[in-house]
Design a protein around this motif. Structure first.
Motif, short mmCIF file in Angstrom:
data_model
loop_
_atom_site.label_atom_id
_atom_site.label_comp_id
_atom_site.label_asym_id
_atom_site.label_seq_id
_atom_site.Cartn_x
_atom_site.Cartn_y
_atom_site.Cartn_z
N PRO A 63 0.71 -1.22 0.01
CA PRO A 63 -0.06 -0.20 0.03
C PRO A 63 0.86 1.24 -0.17
O PRO A 63 0.59 2.39 -0.47
CB PRO A 63 -0.72 -0.28 1.34
N HIS A 64 1.97 1.35 0.69
CA HIS A 64 3.02 2.22 0.86
C HIS A 64 4.31 1.99 0.62
O HIS A 64 4.74 0.67 0.62
CB HIS A 64 2.77 3.14 2.13
N GLY A 65 5.03 2.94 0.20
CA GLY A 65 6.64 2.87 0.17
C GLY A 65 7.28 2.55 -1.09
O GLY A 65 6.61 2.13 -1.93
N ARG A 66 8.54 2.52 -1.05
CA ARG A 66 9.35 2.71 -2.52
C ARG A 66 9.79 1.13 -2.48
O ARG A 66 10.34 0.59 -1.17
CB ARG A 66 10.27 3.61 -2.59
N LYS A 67 10.40 0.58 -3.58
CA LYS A 67 11.05 -0.64 -3.75
C LYS A 67 12.47 -0.42 -3.17
O LYS A 67 12.71 -1.48 -2.42
CB LYS A 67 11.26 -1.00 -5.21
N ASN A 68 13.05 0.85 -2.96
CA ASN A 68 14.27 0.66 -2.30
C ASN A 68 14.25 1.29 -1.09
O ASN A 68 15.31 1.86 -0.57
CB ASN A 68 15.32 1.42 -3.36
N ALA A 69 13.02 1.58 -0.18
CA ALA A 69 13.23 2.01 1.09
C ALA A 69 13.65 1.33 1.91
O ALA A 69 13.42 -0.21 1.72
CB ALA A 69 11.54 2.52 1.02
N SER A 70 14.18 1.57 2.86
CA SER A 70 14.75 0.54 4.00
C SER A 70 13.47 0.13 4.93
O SER A 70 13.57 -0.86 5.54
CB SER A 70 15.81 1.15 4.81
N ARG A 71 12.39 0.88 4.86
CA ARG A 71 11.31 0.44 5.73
C ARG A 71 10.02 0.45 4.84
O ARG A 71 9.78 1.93 4.32
CB ARG A 71 10.99 1.31 7.02
N VAL A 72 9.12 -0.42 4.57
CA VAL A 72 8.09 -0.52 3.99
C VAL A 72 6.97 -1.20 4.67
O VAL A 72 7.26 -1.93 5.72
CB VAL A 72 8.38 -1.34 2.52
N THR A 73 5.70 -0.92 4.25
CA THR A 73 4.69 -1.59 4.82
C THR A 73 4.16 -2.64 3.91
O THR A 73 3.69 -2.16 2.91
CB THR A 73 3.48 -0.76 5.26
N VAL A 74 3.66 -3.81 4.14
CA VAL A 74 3.27 -4.72 3.35
C VAL A 74 1.77 -5.24 3.97
O VAL A 74 1.78 -5.80 5.06
CB VAL A 74 4.13 -6.08 3.24
N GLY A 75 0.83 -5.22 2.99
CA GLY A 75 -0.51 -5.64 3.58
C GLY A 75 -0.66 -7.09 3.13
O GLY A 75 -0.10 -7.66 2.05
N VAL A 76 -1.15 -7.91 4.09
CA VAL A 76 -1.29 -9.51 4.04
C VAL A 76 -2.80 -9.62 4.28
O VAL A 76 -3.43 -9.24 5.24
CB VAL A 76 -0.70 -10.16 5.17
N ARG A 77 -3.51 -10.26 3.38
CA ARG A 77 -5.13 -10.29 3.47
C ARG A 77 -5.32 -11.56 3.15
O ARG A 77 -4.77 -12.49 2.54
CB ARG A 77 -5.46 -9.39 2.18
N CYS A 78 -6.31 -12.17 3.87
CA CYS A 78 -7.05 -13.42 3.76
C CYS A 78 -8.44 -13.13 2.67
O CYS A 78 -9.30 -12.23 3.41
CB CYS A 78 -7.47 -14.01 4.96
#
Length: 241
Positions: free
Chosen positions: A83-98
């Motif tokens: 949802p947010h963040g760049r490929k080469n950012a050191s901290r990103v947020t990943v959405g995990v969905r069921c």
């Protein structure tokens, strides 16, 4: 010797039955809960999928989840998205969905480290320095933290001028460099060519601007033939063999 009546024996069985049912309920609850490890692994894999793991040194670490968190076990494979963040950012947020009916969505923070060999200043370099290969060295750094970019190949820096002073061991970035044209389009140049064991020089004309180390097209004044050549100095190019 006294004997227990049926009513007394029944009262003694109830605590045991309640304990068995309680254990069964706990076991069922645990089986129906999505393991935290699978959620974290899915988030980490999503980040890894953006990179060529064979050619890059990558480390990812998903943040810990609250131990009290209980999510229903998902019958389908977990879905992930960024949802947010760049490929080469050191901290990103990943959405995990069921995606089950009545499923859930969770956002997992992931820390990324991406190590690459890049150019850094070999010594303190004053503003206006025209860079040569002696001015920088190649070191491995975590480029995920370099939000202003970096330079991997020496030819990207050689012949360019520094906009500002650079301290020793500082990372070279594209924004710090100014292209310093050693050859300008339409100007006369000396074309150096190696023929066997002889070095031949001839006059020519540059058909485009070029910095030291760049490859440009030039025209031989005698034959009017266009060839590719590498800029090696101000007004001097070497014919590409």
């Amino acid at each position: 010797m006294s004997r227990l009546t049926p009513a007394v024996r029944k009262r003694h069985y109830w605590p045991i039955l309640l304990l068995v049912w309680s254990l069964a309920a706990v076991s069922a609850t645990e089986e129906q809960t999505q393991p935290h490890e699978s959620i974290l692994a899915a988030a980490e894999q999503h980040v890894l999928n953006d990179f060529d793991e064979e050619n890059q040194e990558i480390n990812v670490a998903a943040g810990r989840l609250d131990s009290r968190l209980r999510l229903a076990a998902c019958d389908q494979e977990l879905d992930t998205f960024m949802p947010h963040g760049r490929k080469n950012a050191s901290r990103v947020t990943v959405g995990v969905r069921c995606n089950d009916t009545g499923g859930w969505t969770l956002y997992v923070p992931v820390t990324l480290s991406l190590m690459k060999e890049i150019a850094v200043a070999n010594r303190e370099l004053p503003r206006g320095t025209i860079l040569t290969s002696a001015d920088f060295k190649i070191e491995k750094r975590d480029v995920a933290r370099l939000h202003r970019g970096y330079i991997e190949h020496p030819q990207q820096a050689i012949g360019k001028k520094l906009k500002r002073r650079l301290r020793a061991d500082a990372v070279l970035t594209p924004g710090q460099l100014i292209i310093q044209h050693a050859v300008k389009k339409g100007s006369q140049v000396v074309i150096v060519a190696q023929i066997g064991g002889l070095q031949v020089r001839m006059n020519g004309k540059a058909l485009s601007n070029g910095a030291v180390g760049e490859r440009i097209k030039v025209e031989n004044n005698s034959s009017n033939r266009q060839i590719e050549a590498t800029v090696i100095d101000s007004g001097v190019v070497k014919a590409t063999t």
